[in-house]
Design a protein around this motif. Structure first.
Motif, PDB file in Angstrom:
ATOM      1  N   LEU A  68      39.222  46.688  41.144  1.00 44.31           N
ATOM      2  CA  LEU A  68      38.104  46.220  42.142  1.00 44.31           C
ATOM      3  C   LEU A  68      36.317  46.296  42.110  1.00 44.31           C
ATOM      4  O   LEU A  68      36.057  47.138  42.059  1.00 44.31           O
ATOM      5  CB  LEU A  68      38.676  47.063  43.669  1.00 44.31           C
ATOM      6  CG  LEU A  68      40.414  47.451  43.515  1.00 44.31           C
ATOM      7  CD1 LEU A  68      40.380  48.166  44.818  1.00 44.31           C
ATOM      8  CD2 LEU A  68      41.358  46.382  43.385  1.00 44.31           C
ATOM      9  N   ILE A  69      36.200  44.720  42.177  1.00 48.11           N
ATOM     10  CA  ILE A  69      35.588  44.848  41.549  1.00 48.11           C
ATOM     11  C   ILE A  69      34.519  44.292  42.982  1.00 48.11           C
ATOM     12  O   ILE A  69      34.936  43.238  43.913  1.00 48.11           O
ATOM     13  CB  ILE A  69      34.656  43.693  40.749  1.00 48.11           C
ATOM     14  CG1 ILE A  69      35.496  44.751  39.205  1.00 48.11           C
ATOM     15  CG2 ILE A  69      32.681  43.285  40.718  1.00 48.11           C
ATOM     16  CD1 ILE A  69      34.865  43.779  38.346  1.00 48.11           C
ATOM     17  N   SER A  70      33.067  44.612  43.978  1.00 44.61           N
ATOM     18  CA  SER A  70      32.776  44.138  44.789  1.00 44.61           C
ATOM     19  C   SER A  70      31.719  43.260  45.200  1.00 44.61           C
ATOM     20  O   SER A  70      31.254  43.086  43.738  1.00 44.61           O
ATOM     21  CB  SER A  70      31.675  44.996  45.508  1.00 44.61           C
ATOM     22  OG  SER A  70      31.083  45.291  46.519  1.00 44.61           O
ATOM     23  N   LYS A  71      32.515  42.065  45.583  1.00 43.02           N
ATOM     24  CA  LYS A  71      31.367  40.915  45.309  1.00 43.02           C
ATOM     25  C   LYS A  71      31.209  40.392  47.321  1.00 43.02           C
ATOM     26  O   LYS A  71      31.921  40.529  47.873  1.00 43.02           O
ATOM     27  CB  LYS A  71      32.920  39.971  45.722  1.00 43.02           C
ATOM     28  CG  LYS A  71      33.781  39.274  44.227  1.00 43.02           C
ATOM     29  CD  LYS A  71      33.046  38.601  43.334  1.00 43.02           C
ATOM     30  CE  LYS A  71      33.772  38.823  41.820  1.00 43.02           C
ATOM     31  NZ  LYS A  71      32.898  38.144  40.191  1.00 43.02           N
ATOM     32  N   PRO A  72      29.942  40.854  47.735  1.00 44.03           N
ATOM     33  CA  PRO A  72      29.308  41.029  48.355  1.00 44.03           C
ATOM     34  C   PRO A  72      29.593  39.560  49.284  1.00 44.03           C
ATOM     35  O   PRO A  72      29.221  38.491  48.773  1.00 44.03           O
ATOM     36  CB  PRO A  72      27.727  41.232  48.613  1.00 44.03           C
ATOM     37  CG  PRO A  72      27.720  41.927  47.139  1.00 44.03           C
ATOM     38  CD  PRO A  72      29.238  41.137  46.314  1.00 44.03           C
ATOM     39  N   ASN A 100      43.449  34.135  41.312  1.00 47.30           N
ATOM     40  CA  ASN A 100      42.614  35.286  41.220  1.00 47.30           C
ATOM     41  C   ASN A 100      41.579  35.250  42.002  1.00 47.30           C
ATOM     42  O   ASN A 100      41.382  36.114  41.834  1.00 47.30           O
ATOM     43  CB  ASN A 100      42.770  35.936  39.507  1.00 47.30           C
ATOM     44  CG  ASN A 100      42.911  37.232  40.235  1.00 47.30           C
ATOM     45  OD1 ASN A 100      43.276  37.773  41.292  1.00 47.30           O
ATOM     46  ND2 ASN A 100      42.175  37.909  39.103  1.00 47.30           N
ATOM     47  N   LYS A 101      41.448  33.844  42.626  1.00 48.35           N
ATOM     48  CA  LYS A 101      40.250  33.590  43.482  1.00 48.35           C
ATOM     49  C   LYS A 101      39.674  33.954  45.052  1.00 48.35           C
ATOM     50  O   LYS A 101      39.072  34.140  45.383  1.00 48.35           O
ATOM     51  CB  LYS A 101      39.350  32.085  43.307  1.00 48.35           C
ATOM     52  CG  LYS A 101      39.600  31.920  41.879  1.00 48.35           C
ATOM     53  CD  LYS A 101      38.496  32.461  41.087  1.00 48.35           C
ATOM     54  CE  LYS A 101      38.593  31.379  39.878  1.00 48.35           C
ATOM     55  NZ  LYS A 101      37.346  32.145  38.656  1.00 48.35           N
ATOM     56  N   ILE A 102      41.245  34.744  45.080  1.00 50.83           N
ATOM     57  CA  ILE A 102      41.487  35.061  46.513  1.00 50.83           C
ATOM     58  C   ILE A 102      39.928  36.691  46.840  1.00 50.83           C
ATOM     59  O   ILE A 102      40.431  37.518  45.987  1.00 50.83           O
ATOM     60  CB  ILE A 102      42.558  36.002  47.034  1.00 50.83           C
ATOM     61  CG1 ILE A 102      43.059  34.551  47.389  1.00 50.83           C
ATOM     62  CG2 ILE A 102      42.639  36.325  48.607  1.00 50.83           C
ATOM     63  CD1 ILE A 102      45.161  34.173  47.675  1.00 50.83           C
ATOM     64  N   THR A 103      39.457  37.148  47.620  1.00 50.14           N
ATOM     65  CA  THR A 103      38.752  38.078  47.352  1.00 50.14           C
ATOM     66  C   THR A 103      39.035  38.905  49.363  1.00 50.14           C
ATOM     67  O   THR A 103      39.541  38.438  49.817  1.00 50.14           O
ATOM     68  CB  THR A 103      37.567  38.155  48.075  1.00 50.14           C
ATOM     69  OG1 THR A 103      36.815  37.397  49.446  1.00 50.14           O
ATOM     70  CG2 THR A 103      36.526  37.573  46.637  1.00 50.14           C
TER      71      THR A 103
END
Length: 195
Positions: free
Chosen positions: A161-165, A39-42
């Motif tokens: 869904l958490i934003s990860k810039p 589950n580390k895929i963005t």
């Protein structure tokens, strides 16, 4: 001159022989896929503009979590690999807690489920106290050791869904908030057809 022509013919034969050898691609087994999923895929935000993309990703995450659950239950629950599988399952949740998995694991264990098939994933939003909740409704078919269907059940999950810039791109990461929980409305229950 003869040695040069022999070398040219030998090089051509060697090249022809090398081109005839067929290299087979090695397929990754399902167990290796599960072992390496974490589950580390963005996912880039531009891919999430359509409901179809969200639906596809949600179905993929539901399937991965359920496959890990059946794999965990088929083990002894006290080995290092079982601990690793349980920690991978916790990574699918926004707050990694084993209580989030209790209902799922107890249901699968009580029915002795060995395989699961996910169908008809439908994502929707629901407003509750000025908060918009991302929910998924899906059908799950359980199979026993003999690969015989044990029934189809309608289940629900809440996700976020958490934003990860990342490097000037806005991307997000998918997490479950609740899994196998009752919907907010009291008009539907999880019902299955058992044989």
């Amino acid at each position: 001159m003869k040695t040069i022509s022999k070398l040219v013919i030998f090089a051509l034969l060697l090249g022809l022989f090398a081109s005839c050898i067929k290299k087979e691609e090695q397929q990754m087994s399902d167990l290796d896929k599960l072992r390496n999923s974490n589950n580390k895929i963005t996912y880039p935000a531009v891919q999430m503009d359509s409901a179809q993309a969200i639906n596809s990703i949600t179905k993929q995450k539901i399937e991965q979590l359920l496959e890990l659950s059946t794999l965990y239950l088929s083990g002894n629950k006290n080995t290092e690999i079982d601990t690793l599988i349980l920690s991978q399952m916790k990574n699918y949740f926004q707050t990694p807690d084993s209580l989030a998995l209790t209902q799922l694991l107890s249901e699968l264990d009580s029915m002795k489920v060995k395989r699961i098939k996910v169908n008809n994933v439908e994502v929707y939003k629901e407003v509750k106290n000025e908060d918009t909740l991302d929910l998924a409704k899906f059908n799950v078919e359980y199979f026993d050791q003999k690969n015989k269907s044990m029934g189809r059940f309608e289940k629900n999950a809440q996700y976020t869904l958490i934003s990860k810039p990342v490097k000037f791109k806005k991307e997000f990461q998918f997490y479950f908030v609740k899994f196998y929980h009752n919907p907010l409305k009291n008009d539907s229950t999880s019902v299955g057809v058992t044989k």
